[in-house]
Design a protein around this motif. Structure first.
Motif, PDB file in Angstrom:
ATOM      1  N   ALA A   1      20.546 -43.581  34.130  1.00  0.00           N
ATOM      2  CA  ALA A   1      19.793 -43.604  32.876  1.00  0.00           C
ATOM      3  C   ALA A   1      18.934 -44.855  32.723  1.00  0.00           C
ATOM      4  O   ALA A   1      17.836 -44.782  32.155  1.00  0.00           O
ATOM      5  CB  ALA A   1      20.739 -43.469  31.687  1.00  0.00           C
TER       6      ALA A   1
ATOM      7  N   GLU B   1      14.971 -44.632  32.254  1.00  0.00           N
ATOM      8  CA  GLU B   1      14.198 -45.180  31.133  1.00  0.00           C
ATOM      9  C   GLU B   1      12.911 -45.821  31.644  1.00  0.00           C
ATOM     10  O   GLU B   1      11.847 -45.643  31.047  1.00  0.00           O
ATOM     11  CB  GLU B   1      15.023 -46.198  30.360  1.00  0.00           C
TER      12      GLU B   1
ATOM     13  N   TYR C   1      18.340 -40.353  31.464  1.00  0.00           N
ATOM     14  CA  TYR C   1      17.819 -41.122  30.330  1.00  0.00           C
ATOM     15  C   TYR C   1      17.652 -40.220  29.100  1.00  0.00           C
ATOM     16  O   TYR C   1      18.062 -40.589  27.994  1.00  0.00           O
ATOM     17  CB  TYR C   1      16.482 -41.774  30.682  1.00  0.00           C
TER      18      TYR C   1
ATOM     19  N   THR D   1      20.539 -39.773  26.953  1.00  0.00           N
ATOM     20  CA  THR D   1      20.951 -40.884  26.102  1.00  0.00           C
ATOM     21  C   THR D   1      20.134 -40.974  24.817  1.00  0.00           C
ATOM     22  O   THR D   1      20.550 -41.663  23.893  1.00  0.00           O
ATOM     23  CB  THR D   1      20.833 -42.243  26.850  1.00  0.00           C
TER      24      THR D   1
END
Length: 130
Positions: A11, A15, A120, A123
């Motif tokens: 993740a 990002e 990502y 999340t």
């Protein structure tokens, strides 16, 4: 195109990779709060996890994307990774239609990088209500 992903995504790396996606996509939650500010050429990616393809209200999807969603395509990691690698090829395979077309021109060919972007998104989004 629909091979099963073998390695979990990162993740944090996702990002960083998602910054390229911000040219076209934003992530705006159900309250209107901006999670990730980006363009509006692509649909809002908040809630993409488990969402029916082609279903963000008010977004002008290709006919092929709407057809995929209507026929049951819900975004999961496997489909997302295949789609982001080549949208048109994915839709042609999914719909079994050599004329199907996707509007997304961006391609992230590296499977691990696509899995990282998916990680990502997990999340910063929430799945849609059942």
């Amino acid at each position: 195109l629909l091979g099963t992903p073998g390695v979990a995504g990162d993740a944090v790396r996702g990002e960083r990779l998602f910054r390229d996606c911000l040219a076209c996509h934003s992530v705006i939650d159900e309250t209107g709060a901006t999670v990730a500010h980006g363009g509006r050429t692509g649909p809002n990616l908040y809630g993409v996890i488990g969402r029916h393809a082609g279903s963000v209200p008010g977004f002008n999807y290709s006919r092929s994307m709407v057809a995929a969603g209507t026929s049951g395509l819900r975004w999961n990691e496997e489909g997302f990774v295949s789609y982001i690698r080549d949208a048109t090829a994915f839709l042609r395979t999914y719909l079994d239609d050599p004329q199907a077309r996707g509007k997304m021109a961006y391609q992230l060919r590296d499977v691990q990088m696509a899995q990282d972007v998916w990680a990502y998104l997990q999340t910063v989004t929430r799945p849609p209500a059942p």
